[in-house]
Design a protein around this motif. Structure first.
Motif, PDB file in Angstrom:
ATOM      1  N   ARG A  49       0.836  -1.217   0.000  1.00 40.89           N
ATOM      2  CA  ARG A  49       0.000   0.000   0.000  1.00 40.89           C
ATOM      3  C   ARG A  49       0.864   1.258   0.000  1.00 40.89           C
ATOM      4  O   ARG A  49       0.562   2.238  -0.681  1.00 40.89           O
ATOM      5  N   GLN A  53       0.830   4.059  -3.074  1.00 48.26           N
ATOM      6  CA  GLN A  53       0.520   5.465  -2.864  1.00 48.26           C
ATOM      7  C   GLN A  53       1.703   6.368  -3.202  1.00 48.26           C
ATOM      8  O   GLN A  53       1.530   7.459  -3.741  1.00 48.26           O
ATOM      9  N   LEU A  64      -3.260   5.073   4.930  1.00 46.73           N
ATOM     10  CA  LEU A  64      -3.354   4.033   3.900  1.00 46.73           C
ATOM     11  C   LEU A  64      -4.830   3.821   3.575  1.00 46.73           C
ATOM     12  O   LEU A  64      -5.582   3.221   4.352  1.00 46.73           O
ATOM     13  N   THR A  66      -6.618   2.048   1.425  1.00 45.65           N
ATOM     14  CA  THR A  66      -7.283   0.781   1.093  1.00 45.65           C
ATOM     15  C   THR A  66      -7.175  -0.269   2.192  1.00 45.65           C
ATOM     16  O   THR A  66      -7.614  -1.404   1.992  1.00 45.65           O
TER      17      THR A  66
END
Length: 587
Positions: A49, A53, A64, A66
Motif C-alpha cells: 500500500r 501510494q 493508507l 485501502t
C-alpha cells in the motif's frame, strides 16, 4: 608499506565476502520473497500500500486508504516509514509481482547485507581488516538478527535498524575523536534509525551517548560528548516530520491494546518470568524459549570473546572491550525477571513492549568483542585463539544456519508467492494461520493502529470486518445514499442524496483531521465519528449534493514539517561550512 597495500587489497575482497554471505543467509527471502513467519503478511500489506501510494504521487504516505477493507488506516502516522521507501524503490523492478512479495524479500535481504557493510566499516576503525570482517560476519548471522528478526518474526523495521546501529557508532566515534566532517553523517545516521524503529532507538540511544564519553579524551570529554549529543539532536530534528505526530497524537489510535495480555512486558522476560496462560499459548512459549537460547548464546559468546581476548594480551582495545562487555551484561540483565522493578519504574521503557528486544544490543556488543579479540592475539597463542574464535562464532551463527534448510523448504512451496497460495499452505496447518491470511486478503490492520472510535471487533477477525462492510452496504434510506465519485488517500469526492436532514455515513473511518465541505463553494460541514462503527458522519440538509472530504495536516504534522525543514537548513549550512573549510585548506 607492504602491510598497508595488503589491507587496501583486502577491503574489496572482504565486501565481496560479506555480500556473498548475506545472499547465502537470506536466500529464501531473496529468491521467493516469501518467509512464512509471524508478521510477514502485515508488512506485505503495509509495503504494497505504501508503494502504491508513493508511486501514485503521495511522496510520504501516512493514511493508507485501502486498508481495513477500504475503510482506511492511520498506520504511517505512527509507524516508521524508511524501510518502506526501500521496498517502494524496488517496485519498478518487479512489475510481474503485483502483491509485492519479491520487493519485500529483496529489501529484507538488502537490510542484512548492508548491516554487514556498516558493521565492517565501523569495526575497521577499531581493528584490522580481518578482525573487522569476523565481527561483521557474526553481526550479520547472529541468531536474534537473522533467525528471529528475519525468519521467525519477520520484524522488518527492526531488521533494518541493524543497518544504522553501527553507522551511528561510527559517527559517534569520529565526532568524539574531534572530526567535524563526521557531524552531519552522525545526524543523518541517527535520523535514519529514528525513521526505522523507535523501540531500538530508545534502548540504543543511552549506549551511543555513553560510547561518546568513553571515546573522548579526558581533557575534551565534555565538549566532544556535547557535540555528539548535538548531532543526535539534529538527527531527531531531521526525523521530526515522523516523530512529532507519533509523540503528540497517540490518543487517536488504540495503542494501549498492544500493551496488554501477552504483549505486556511482564510476560516477556526470558527464562523464569511470569507466563501468559490464555489456554496455554504454546507457540508464544516456544518463541520465548527460543529467544532465551539465543540470548544465552550471545551472552556466553560475549563473555568468551572478552576473557579470551584479554588473555591474548589486548592492550589498545582494552577499554573498548570492557565497555562492550558492560553493554552485553546489562542488556542480558534487562531481559531477566529480576529487572522487572526497573521496568515498573520507567513507563517509557514499557513502551518497547518486549524486554527481549535488548537482544539487539547484545548482538551489537558481540561484534566488537569478537573483532577486538581477533585483533589482539599474541603470536604464540594466536593459532589457538583463532580456533577458539571459530568455535564461538559457529556456536552463535550456527543457530541461524540451522534454520536455513527449514525456511528454504517452506519458502520453495509457494514459489513466486501469492496470497491464494499462502492461504492454501497455511490453511493446511491450523485455523489461526488461515484466519491471518483471510484477514490479510481484506487488508485488516493490526489492533494498535485502529482509530480509537472504531470498535475492536473490526480488527478481531475477517468475519467481523465483513459484518461491518455488509452493514454499510445495507444502510437504510434514512442515512441517505452516499456514492464515492473519486478518491485518493487524503481526499474523496462524494455524491450524497439525503431524503431528509440528518447525518450521512461515509464508508471510511473517522480521524480527527477529516474535514467536509460542500462542492462547489467550500462551505464547511459538521463531521463526527459514528457511535456504532467509528465511520465518518456528515450533517446535511435534504437533497442531492457533492461533498469534498479531505484529511488535513494536523498541528503535529505541521510542526514536524517545520522542524524537519529547519533541521535540513541547519544541516545544509553545516555542509556548506565544511565545504568552504575544505576549499580553504586545499588552497
Amino acid at each position: 608499506m607492504t602491510q598497508l597495500a595488503a589491507a587496501a587489497r583486502a577491503r574489496p575482497v572482504h565486501f565481496i565476502i560479506l555480500l556473498a554471505f548475506g545472499i547465502f543467509l537470506t536466500w529464501p527471502a531473496l529468491t521467493t520473497g516469501y518467509v512464512p513467519s509471524r508478521d510477514i503478511l502485515i508488512h506485505l500489506l503495509w509495503s504494497s500500500r505504501f508503494s502504491d501510494q508513493l508511486w501514485a504521487g503521495t511522496w510520504y504516505p501516512r493514511w493508507l486508504d485501502t486498508m481495513n477493507g477500504g475503510l482506511g488506516s492511520p498506520v504511517f502516522f505512527f509507524y516508521p516509514p524508511l524501510p518502506y521507501f526501500f521496498t517502494a524503490a524496488l517496485k519498478p523492478l518487479f512489475y510481474a509481482d503485483p502483491e509485492g512479495w519479491r520487493q519485500l524479500g529483496v529489501a529484507a535481504s538488502l537490510a542484512v547485507i548492508l548491516s554487514g557493510f556498516g558493521a565492517y566499516g565501523w569495526l575497521r576503525r577499531l581493528t584490522g581488516a580481518s578482525a573487522a570482517l569476523a565481527g561483521a560476519i557474526v553481526y550479520m548471522g547472529a541468531p536474534y538478527h537473522l533467525a528471529t528478526d528475519l525468519y521467525d518474526r519477520f520484524a522488518f523495521a527492526e531488521l533494518w535498524s541493524f543497518v544504522w546501529l553501527p553507522l551511528v557508532l561510527w559517527g559517534v566515534q569520529a565526532v568524539a575523536g574531534g572530526s567535524r566532517k563526521a557531524f552531519p553523517g552522525l545526524a543523518l545516521a541517527y535520523a535514519a534509525l529514528i525513521l526505522t524503529h523507535l523501540p531500538t532507538t530508545m534502548i540504543f540511544s543511552p549506549v551511543a551517548l555513553a560510547y561518546a564519553i568513553f571515546c573522548s579524551r579526558r581533557e575534551v570529554r565534555m565538549r566532544r560528548s556535547l557535540a555528539v549529543a548535538a548531532a543526535m539532536t539534529l538527527g531527531a530534528g531531521l526525523a521530526a516530520v515522523f516523530l512529532l505526530p507519533v509523540l503528540l497524537t497517540q490518543q487517536n489510535i488504540s495503542l494501549a491494546d498492544m500493551r496488554v495480555g501477552r504483549f505486556s512486558y511482564i510476560y516477556n522476560f526470558l527464562y523464569y518470568g511470569p507466563r501468559f496462560d490464555a489456554a496455554f499459548d504454546a507457540d508464544f512459549t516456544r518463541m520465548l524459549e527460543q529467544l532465551g537460547r539465543y540470548a544465552g548464546a550471545l551472552a556466553l559468546g560475549s563473555l568468551f570473546a572478552f576473557f579470551l581476548g584479554r588473555q591474548a594480551g589486548a592492550v589498545s582495545g582494552a577499554w573498548r572491550a570492557r565497555f562492550w562487555l558492560l553493554v552485553a551484561v546489562l542488556s542480558f540483565a534487562m531481559m531477566l525477571p529480576p529487572a522487572r522493578p526497573v521496568w515498573d519504574m520507567l513507563p517509557p521503557l514499557q513502551a518497547i513492549q518486549f524486554p527481549w528486544r535488548f537482544n539487539a544490543l547484545l548482538t551489537l556488543a558481540l561484534a566488537p568483542l569478537i573483532a577486538l579479540w581477533l585483533d589482539s592475539g599474541k603470536p604464540q597463542v594466536s593459532g589457538a585463539h583463532r580456533v577458539a574464535l571459530w568455535v564461538v562464532g559457529l556456536a552463535v551463527v550456527g543457530q541461524s544456519l540451522l534454520i536455513l534448510p527449514i525456511y528454504l523448504a517452506l519458502g520453495a512451496t509457494p514459489g513466486a508467492a501469492s496470497m491464494d497460495k499462502v492461504l492454501v499452505q497455511l490453511g493446511s496447518r491450523n485455523e489461526e494461520a488461515k484466519e491471518k491470511v483471510l484477514a490479510a486478503k481484506l487488508a485488516i490492520d493490526t489492533m494498535e493502529y485502529r482509530p480509537r472510535w472504531a470498535p475492536r471487533a473490526v480488527n478481531d477477525s475477517s468475519q467481523a470486518l465483513h459484518a461491518t462492510l455488509s452493514r454499510i452496504a445495507a444502510a437504510g434510506p434514512g442515512q441517505g445514499r452516499v456514492s464515492i465519485v473519486s478518491r485518493s488517500p487524503r481526499r474523496m469526492v462524494l455524491e450524497v442524496d439525503m431524503p431528509a436532514a440528518g447525518w450521512a455515513r461515509v464508508p471510511h473511518f473517522y480521524y480527527p483531521e477529516w474535514r467536509a465541505s460542500l462542492a462547489p463553494g467550500g462551505v464547511p460541514l459538521p463531521i463526527r465519528p459514528a457511535a456504532e462503527d467509528g465511520l465518518i458522519e456528515i450533517q446535511l440538509e435534504a437533497g442531492r449534493r457533492n461533498i469534498v472530504l479531505t484529511l488535513e495536516p494536523s498541528l503535529a504534522e505541521k510542526l514536524g514539517w517545520g522542524l524537519s525543514g529547519f533541521s535540513v537548513l541547519v544541516l545544509g549550512f553545516l555542509l556548506l561550512r565544511l565545504r568552504r573549510s575544505n576549499e580553504s585548506a586545499g588552497a
